[in-house]
Design an enzyme around this catalytic site. Structure first.
Site, PDB file in Angstrom:
ATOM      1  N   HIS A  12      -8.907   1.487   6.089  1.00  0.00           N
ATOM      2  CA  HIS A  12      -7.726   1.262   7.885  1.00  0.00           C
ATOM      3  C   HIS A  12      -7.686   3.350   7.410  1.00  0.00           C
ATOM      4  O   HIS A  12      -6.279   3.461   8.752  1.00  0.00           O
ATOM      5  CB  HIS A  12      -6.095   0.840   8.090  1.00  0.00           C
ATOM      6  CG  HIS A  12      -5.419   1.300   6.584  1.00  0.00           C
ATOM      7  ND1 HIS A  12      -4.573   0.483   5.735  1.00  0.00           N
ATOM      8  CD2 HIS A  12      -5.231   2.428   6.257  1.00  0.00           C
ATOM      9  CE1 HIS A  12      -4.156   0.935   4.905  1.00  0.00           C
ATOM     10  NE2 HIS A  12      -4.600   2.271   4.976  1.00  0.00           N
ATOM     11  N   HIS A  59       2.667   4.135   6.068  1.00  0.00           N
ATOM     12  CA  HIS A  59       2.672   5.341   5.357  1.00  0.00           C
ATOM     13  C   HIS A  59       3.529   5.987   5.992  1.00  0.00           C
ATOM     14  O   HIS A  59       3.081   7.103   6.409  1.00  0.00           O
ATOM     15  CB  HIS A  59       1.141   5.675   5.693  1.00  0.00           C
ATOM     16  CG  HIS A  59       0.124   4.488   4.992  1.00  0.00           C
ATOM     17  ND1 HIS A  59      -0.067   3.551   6.322  1.00  0.00           N
ATOM     18  CD2 HIS A  59      -1.222   5.089   5.029  1.00  0.00           C
ATOM     19  CE1 HIS A  59      -1.336   2.920   5.326  1.00  0.00           C
ATOM     20  NE2 HIS A  59      -1.810   3.810   4.531  1.00  0.00           N
ATOM     21  N   HIS A 193     -10.137   5.164  -3.382  1.00  0.00           N
ATOM     22  CA  HIS A 193     -10.164   6.684  -3.773  1.00  0.00           C
ATOM     23  C   HIS A 193      -8.414   7.434  -3.301  1.00  0.00           C
ATOM     24  O   HIS A 193      -7.903   6.884  -4.065  1.00  0.00           O
ATOM     25  CB  HIS A 193      -9.331   6.932  -1.090  1.00  0.00           C
ATOM     26  CG  HIS A 193      -8.635   5.978  -0.463  1.00  0.00           C
ATOM     27  ND1 HIS A 193      -8.485   4.815  -0.566  1.00  0.00           N
ATOM     28  CD2 HIS A 193      -7.547   6.596   0.234  1.00  0.00           C
ATOM     29  CE1 HIS A 193      -7.308   4.981  -0.023  1.00  0.00           C
ATOM     30  NE2 HIS A 193      -6.893   5.765   0.730  1.00  0.00           N
ATOM     31  N   GLU A 240      -4.604   0.320  -2.081  1.00  0.00           N
ATOM     32  CA  GLU A 240      -3.625  -0.084  -0.835  1.00  0.00           C
ATOM     33  C   GLU A 240      -4.811  -1.752  -1.310  1.00  0.00           C
ATOM     34  O   GLU A 240      -4.713  -2.882  -0.746  1.00  0.00           O
ATOM     35  CB  GLU A 240      -4.361   0.637   0.126  1.00  0.00           C
ATOM     36  CG  GLU A 240      -3.341   1.685   0.310  1.00  0.00           C
ATOM     37  CD  GLU A 240      -3.890   1.821   1.362  1.00  0.00           C
ATOM     38  OE1 GLU A 240      -2.774   3.367   2.189  1.00  0.00           O
ATOM     39  OE2 GLU A 240      -5.432   2.229   1.727  1.00  0.00           O
TER      40      GLU A 240
HETATM   41 FE   LIG Z   1      -3.851   4.275   3.687  1.00  0.00          FE
END
Ligand SMILES: [Fe+2]
Length: 298
Positions: A12, A59, A193, A240
């Site tokens: 995303h 976020h 990541h 995530e």
């Molecule tokens: Fe994210």
């Protein structure tokens, strides 16, 4: 009764929203990623879900570090997006289905998940970008949503097994909801990541493959990783993947991987897309009913 037709996992990262806004889908950098959604579009057009239950992480748009629930379920009639500061356009709103949200919340509480209930909830790019990827160019989203936010930001985080169990509870709740609805479950974020610190730019292709294989075949095998071990392998934001675990947990039937696309890098992240079919007795009965309605070839 509602039926869970399948699950979708997708990254995303905000830069996807910028690429959509600038019509870069066929740009050489973006094309391998966006082409991974051709299959998703065909599958969704065929399956025509009415509702999307979306596991994601906020976020800082709706929750911030000062107050961050481990699990939060939206129970609103509408979910707005706002400017998040990433330079991407504000998304159109998504319609909710509050009666299903409350049913899910009640079932989760009965299963000892003490969730936060949100009757007013903004949804950020972790919901709106996957929606834009799955249903591009639509004036309104063709599905109503139940957003379920999982804390993947402020430690301590819920474990992989806890998120798998959360998904299972949500799956059971959906299947006991008395409206005749086709439901798709979605998990967003990841894969490996890390955005900051000494390992900024970290990607671990081998571990991503292991996670995707595990998700398809036997998600329980992934629960052997503690959160620190998972962060070590997938990066600080790779965690995530917890949203993907919950999505997979919600698939209650016989699960088959239908599609996978993996592309690195997209904005310093490993971008992945997966589609799972969920075959249950109710779905199979639905197939038979549909088959009876099909015209017989001459
Ligand atoms: Fe994210």
């Amino acid at each position: 009764m509602a039926r869970i037709i399948g699950g979708i996992g997708t990254t995303h990262v905000p830069s996807i929203g910028k690429a959509i806004a600038e019509h870069l889908e066929n740009d050489p950098y973006w094309r391998p990623f966006f082409r991974g959604f051709d299959y998703v579009h065909d599958w969704l057009a065929r399956e025509r879900p009415d509702v999307a239950v979306v596991f994601y992480n906020d976020h800082g748009l709706n929750f911030f570090l000062d107050k961050l629930p481990t699990f939060a379920v939206g129970a609103a009639a509408e979910y707005r997006n706002e400017d998040e500061g990433w330079g991407i356009p504000v998304s159109k709103s998504a319609d909710g289905i509050a009666e299903l949200s409350w049913h899910v919340i009640e079932r989760l509480l009965a299963d000892e998940f003490d969730v936060t209930m949100c009757q007013d909830m903004l949804v950020d790019h972790a919901v709106t970008i996957p929606m834009a990827l799955m249903w591009p160019g639509q004036a309104r989203w063709p599905v109503r949503i139940v957003p379920i936010a999982i804390n993947t930001v402020q430690h301590p985080l819920p474990s992989l097994v806890r998120c798998l169990k959360l998904g299972r509870s949500v799956g059971r709740a959906i299947e006991t909801f008395e409206q005749d609805l086709n439901v798709v479950v979605i998990g967003t974020g990841g894969l490996s990541h890390q955005l900051d610190g000494e390992r900024a730019g970290f990607i671990n292709k081998a571990f991503d493959q292991l996670c995707m294989d595990g998700l398809a075949a036997e998600p329980e095998t992934l629960t052997r990783y503690s959160i620190p071990q998972f962060v070590e392998q997938a990066g600080a934001q790779g965690v995530e993947f917890l949203n993907w675990m919950a999505m997979r947990g919600a698939l209650t039937g016989r699960v088959r991987e239908l599609h996978r696309n993996y592309h690195i890098p997209i904005s310093n992240t490993a971008a992945a897309t997966m589609v799972f079919e969920n075959v249950t007795a109710a779905n199979a009965a639905g197939d038979k009913a549909q088959a009876r309605l099909r015209p017989v070839a001459a």
